[in-house]
Design a protein around this motif. Structure first.
Motif, PDB file in Angstrom:
ATOM      1  N   ILE A  81       0.696  -1.201   0.130  1.00  0.00           N
ATOM      2  CA  ILE A  81       0.096   0.042  -0.026  1.00  0.00           C
ATOM      3  C   ILE A  81       0.901   1.337  -0.033  1.00  0.00           C
ATOM      4  O   ILE A  81       1.766   1.460   0.785  1.00  0.00           O
ATOM      5  N   SER A  82       0.558   2.142  -0.919  1.00  0.00           N
ATOM      6  CA  SER A  82       1.325   3.440  -0.971  1.00  0.00           C
ATOM      7  C   SER A  82       0.336   4.595  -0.512  1.00  0.00           C
ATOM      8  O   SER A  82      -0.602   4.789  -1.028  1.00  0.00           O
ATOM      9  N   VAL A  83       0.662   5.487   0.425  1.00  0.00           N
ATOM     10  CA  VAL A  83      -0.203   6.389   1.130  1.00  0.00           C
ATOM     11  C   VAL A  83       0.616   7.635   0.427  1.00  0.00           C
ATOM     12  O   VAL A  83       1.571   8.032   0.990  1.00  0.00           O
ATOM     13  N   PRO A  84       0.064   8.369  -0.318  1.00  0.00           N
ATOM     14  CA  PRO A  84       0.779   9.824  -0.750  1.00  0.00           C
ATOM     15  C   PRO A  84       0.584  10.914   0.141  1.00  0.00           C
ATOM     16  O   PRO A  84      -0.115  11.819  -0.006  1.00  0.00           O
ATOM     17  N   LEU A  85       1.317  10.865   1.194  1.00  0.00           N
ATOM     18  CA  LEU A  85       1.026  11.679   2.340  1.00  0.00           C
ATOM     19  C   LEU A  85       1.961  13.057   1.720  1.00  0.00           C
ATOM     20  O   LEU A  85       1.687  14.238   2.217  1.00  0.00           O
ATOM     21  N   LEU A  86       3.093  13.062   1.026  1.00  0.00           N
ATOM     22  CA  LEU A  86       3.728  14.321   0.630  1.00  0.00           C
ATOM     23  C   LEU A  86       3.057  15.081  -0.394  1.00  0.00           C
ATOM     24  O   LEU A  86       3.280  16.398  -0.392  1.00  0.00           O
ATOM     25  N   ASP A  87       2.000  14.726  -0.980  1.00  0.00           N
ATOM     26  CA  ASP A  87       1.402  15.563  -2.083  1.00  0.00           C
ATOM     27  C   ASP A  87       0.579  16.801  -1.153  1.00  0.00           C
ATOM     28  O   ASP A  87       0.689  17.853  -1.819  1.00  0.00           O
ATOM     29  N   GLN A  88       0.143  16.196  -0.109  1.00  0.00           N
ATOM     30  CA  GLN A  88      -0.558  17.577   0.462  1.00  0.00           C
ATOM     31  C   GLN A  88       0.305  18.399   0.950  1.00  0.00           C
ATOM     32  O   GLN A  88       0.136  19.831   0.872  1.00  0.00           O
ATOM     33  N   HIS A  89       1.572  18.485   1.533  1.00  0.00           N
ATOM     34  CA  HIS A  89       2.414  19.137   1.845  1.00  0.00           C
ATOM     35  C   HIS A  89       2.990  19.944   0.770  1.00  0.00           C
ATOM     36  O   HIS A  89       3.392  21.319   0.729  1.00  0.00           O
ATOM     37  N   ILE A  90       3.345  19.329  -0.604  1.00  0.00           N
ATOM     38  CA  ILE A  90       3.950  20.107  -1.755  1.00  0.00           C
ATOM     39  C   ILE A  90       2.732  20.899  -2.171  1.00  0.00           C
ATOM     40  O   ILE A  90       3.114  22.130  -2.435  1.00  0.00           O
ATOM     41  N   GLN A  91       1.594  20.652  -2.136  1.00  0.00           N
ATOM     42  CA  GLN A  91       0.364  21.551  -2.745  1.00  0.00           C
ATOM     43  C   GLN A  91       0.243  22.750  -1.570  1.00  0.00           C
ATOM     44  O   GLN A  91      -0.122  23.774  -1.960  1.00  0.00           O
ATOM     45  N   MET A 117       3.473   1.949  16.465  1.00  0.00           N
ATOM     46  CA  MET A 117       4.564   2.305  15.723  1.00  0.00           C
ATOM     47  C   MET A 117       4.051   3.184  14.598  1.00  0.00           C
ATOM     48  O   MET A 117       4.903   4.223  14.177  1.00  0.00           O
ATOM     49  N   LEU A 118       2.847   2.977  14.028  1.00  0.00           N
ATOM     50  CA  LEU A 118       2.636   3.869  13.023  1.00  0.00           C
ATOM     51  C   LEU A 118       2.234   5.305  13.394  1.00  0.00           C
ATOM     52  O   LEU A 118       2.552   6.359  12.754  1.00  0.00           O
ATOM     53  N   ARG A 119       1.818   5.432  14.613  1.00  0.00           N
ATOM     54  CA  ARG A 119       1.584   6.630  15.315  1.00  0.00           C
ATOM     55  C   ARG A 119       2.844   7.419  15.456  1.00  0.00           C
ATOM     56  O   ARG A 119       3.043   8.512  15.206  1.00  0.00           O
ATOM     57  N   MET A 120       3.913   6.615  15.986  1.00  0.00           N
ATOM     58  CA  MET A 120       5.371   7.440  16.044  1.00  0.00           C
ATOM     59  C   MET A 120       5.834   7.658  14.789  1.00  0.00           C
ATOM     60  O   MET A 120       6.285   8.753  14.600  1.00  0.00           O
ATOM     61  N   LEU A 121       5.588   6.925  13.633  1.00  0.00           N
ATOM     62  CA  LEU A 121       6.162   7.187  12.320  1.00  0.00           C
ATOM     63  C   LEU A 121       5.456   8.467  11.879  1.00  0.00           C
ATOM     64  O   LEU A 121       6.088   9.391  11.044  1.00  0.00           O
ATOM     65  N   MET A 122       4.132   8.734  12.064  1.00  0.00           N
ATOM     66  CA  MET A 122       3.364   9.841  11.703  1.00  0.00           C
ATOM     67  C   MET A 122       4.173  11.158  12.226  1.00  0.00           C
ATOM     68  O   MET A 122       3.983  12.098  11.493  1.00  0.00           O
ATOM     69  N   ASP A 123       4.161  10.975  13.723  1.00  0.00           N
ATOM     70  CA  ASP A 123       4.662  12.147  14.182  1.00  0.00           C
ATOM     71  C   ASP A 123       6.226  12.434  13.771  1.00  0.00           C
ATOM     72  O   ASP A 123       6.242  13.664  13.425  1.00  0.00           O
ATOM     73  N   MET A 124       6.891  11.713  13.372  1.00  0.00           N
ATOM     74  CA  MET A 124       8.280  11.833  12.715  1.00  0.00           C
ATOM     75  C   MET A 124       8.151  12.487  11.485  1.00  0.00           C
ATOM     76  O   MET A 124       8.887  13.324  11.104  1.00  0.00           O
ATOM     77  N   PHE A 125       7.190  12.039  10.777  1.00  0.00           N
ATOM     78  CA  PHE A 125       6.827  12.606   9.420  1.00  0.00           C
ATOM     79  C   PHE A 125       6.369  14.088   9.299  1.00  0.00           C
ATOM     80  O   PHE A 125       6.871  15.050   8.641  1.00  0.00           O
ATOM     81  N   HIS A 126       5.622  14.356  10.479  1.00  0.00           N
ATOM     82  CA  HIS A 126       5.191  15.707  10.507  1.00  0.00           C
ATOM     83  C   HIS A 126       6.347  16.631  11.231  1.00  0.00           C
ATOM     84  O   HIS A 126       6.496  17.784  10.597  1.00  0.00           O
ATOM     85  N   ALA A 127       7.101  15.944  11.897  1.00  0.00           N
ATOM     86  CA  ALA A 127       8.283  16.935  12.186  1.00  0.00           C
ATOM     87  C   ALA A 127       9.145  17.178  11.239  1.00  0.00           C
ATOM     88  O   ALA A 127       9.962  18.137  11.124  1.00  0.00           O
ATOM     89  N   VAL A 128       9.338  16.124  10.307  1.00  0.00           N
ATOM     90  CA  VAL A 128      10.448  16.347   9.176  1.00  0.00           C
ATOM     91  C   VAL A 128      10.060  17.310   8.100  1.00  0.00           C
ATOM     92  O   VAL A 128      10.568  18.085   7.407  1.00  0.00           O
ATOM     93  N   THR A 129       8.517  17.277   7.778  1.00  0.00           N
ATOM     94  CA  THR A 129       7.986  18.121   6.727  1.00  0.00           C
ATOM     95  C   THR A 129       7.474  19.297   7.166  1.00  0.00           C
ATOM     96  O   THR A 129       7.456  20.120   6.499  1.00  0.00           O
ATOM     97  N   GLY A 130       7.521  19.560   8.676  1.00  0.00           N
ATOM     98  CA  GLY A 130       7.476  20.764   9.291  1.00  0.00           C
ATOM     99  C   GLY A 130       5.606  21.118   9.139  1.00  0.00           C
ATOM    100  O   GLY A 130       5.175  22.379   9.092  1.00  0.00           O
TER     101      GLY A 130
END
Length: 448
Positions: A90-100, A435-448
């Motif tokens: 499964i691929s979740v396009p989480l970056l698209d929202q931040h780029i837009q 682990m998923l919640r931890m990774l989502m927090d990391m993702f938001h921290a990385v992308t600001g």
């Protein structure tokens, strides 16, 4: 011997013929072509790591983030002959929202050029003329969409480009307009590796390339016949003359480059009390004589004047050579996060830092889906014989909404039996969700 006495040249197999003597113009074109080829190879070598990283990041965001791992997770037979079923990818396009979001902020900012008079002969009225001229150029070119196109790539991989061009206003006269244009494939822009300013103002050379079919190349420059080198069109990966090695010219491609080069001309700036600062060679002869005599109030200094030449070439010859109207290369770069690594400039955008976190998120979500897909039905525990005569009803109980279920009160031995009880099983998925919640927090921290 007789042939030599007659002064004739007899050709033999394998004989090396003398090279044709080139005219000064042809020699200059040959020098420019060789300089452009060397510059192309220099930038490719200098930016090799940067360009590989950009390709990988763009494929991750716009292509398949799983890459080769998707093939490894497909159904296959292992070494022992056992069939291994598909695993979810499964691929979740989480970056698209931040780029837009970055593009939305750029769209709302509506950045534009402005002019303010500073000193000397500059006036508010003159600056108004320049404002109107630049506003017309931007409106007619659709500058906002062009800049957003470059900004999107900058947000993704750290740098984007667009260009200014001079073109005829229409086919009814010879008036020319300055227009802004987007560069469709911005990876085909090759900047001077020795420039250090962020806006490339000090760049001495730049190249923008694009492939076109062999037929289009011949049609656009009919007076410049195609002169392919040896072994041209034999490989699809050739930098300048790509093909499949066949006889069909429709499969051949020619790279056409616009090579910008800055030319420097030293001149003398002179000041005379009657004329003010002027170039020495534009002063009246009597004023020049006073400047040379170093009269009272006269000052001189050497200055460097810049001009830009634009050469259009195809790898073997110059197709066009025209001077650009300004003193800077008309390519505009939008830099993202810039840093220097091992003496080389590097750039990165939002994708670079988020790739590993997104890979982990996709793996965890796929694992959760895999567990949910293999989750068994919660079974009922009963004694043998209690469902005799009602087997079909109990088999359908998991998929049909029965209002009542019947059961025998005795087992196969005729002994009284208690009512069946459903076995409650806890799926071990809480660790993955944590682990998923931890990774989502990391993702938001990385992308600001």
């Amino acid at each position: 011997m007789a042939d030599e006495l007659r002064g004739s040249l007899v050709e033999h197999a394998g004989q090396v013929q003398p090279e044709k003597e080139l005219t000064p113009s042809e020699q200059a074109d040959k020098t420019i072509v060789q300089e452009a080829l060397d510059f192309f190879e220099l930038v490719k070598s200098y930016e090799s790591q940067q360009r590989r990283a950009e390709i990988a990041e763009l494929e991750f965001e716009g292509g398949d983030p799983w890459g080769e791992q998707r093939q490894a997770r497909k159904a296959h037979t292992d070494a022992d002959g056992r069939k291994v079923p598909d695993k979810p990818t499964i691929s979740v396009p989480l970056l698209d929202q931040h780029i837009q979001q970055v593009l939305t902020e750029g769209r709302q900012a509506r950045l534009t050029l402005t002019v303010k008079p500073k000193a000397g002969v500059a006036t508010t009225k003159t600056s108004g003329y320049y404002k109107g001229l630049m506003r017309t150029i931007q409106n007619d070119s659709g500058a906002l969409s062009i800049r957003l196109w470059a900004l999107e790539r900058c947000a993704k991989v750290g740098r984007g480009n667009y260009q200014a061009r001079a073109d005829y206003a229409n086919d009814g006269d010879f008036d020319t307009d300055i227009i802004l244009e987007r560069i469709l494939d911005q990876s085909t822009v090759y900047w001077d590796p020795y420039s250090f300013k962020a806006d490339r103002e000090d760049a001495e050379r730049c190249m923008v390339t694009d492939f076109m079919s062999q037929a289009d190349r011949v049609r656009k420059w009919p007076t410049k016949p195609l002169v392919p080198p040896e072994n041209a069109f034999e490989s699809d990966t050739d930098d300048w003359f790509a093909g499949d090695g066949g006889t069909d010219e429709n499969n051949n491609r020619v790279r056409v480059a616009r090579f910008y080069k800055v030319l420097h001309t030293p001149k003398v700036l002179a000041y005379h009390p009657t004329t003010g600062p002027m170039l020495f060679d534009t002063m009246p002869p009597e004023i020049q004589a006073e400047v040379l005599a170093k009269g009272p109030g006269v000052r001189t200094r050497e200055i460097d004047t810049r001009t830009v030449m634009e050469y259009i070439l195809d790898g073997t010859q110059v197709l066009e050579a025209v001077p650009w109207l300004g003193e800077h290369i008309p390519i505009f770069e939008l830099p993202g996060k810039e840093y220097v690594l091992k003496g080389k400039r590097r750039w990165k955008g939002a994708i670079c830092n988020a790739m590993d976190v997104l890979r982990a998120i996709n793996v965890v979500i796929s694992a959760c889906v895999e567990i949910a897909g293999t989750m068994p039905r919660f079974p009922y525990i009963m004694y043998a014989g209690q469902d005799a005569g009602f087997e079909q009803m109990w088999d359908d109980a998991a998929i049909k909404n029965y209002t009542r279920l019947y059961v025998n009160t005795v087992d196969v031995d005729g002994k009284p039996a208690p009512l069946p009880q459903r076995q409650q099983t806890e799926i071990q998925i809480q660790g993955l969700m944590f682990m998923l919640r931890m990774l989502m927090d990391m993702f938001h921290a990385v992308t600001g």
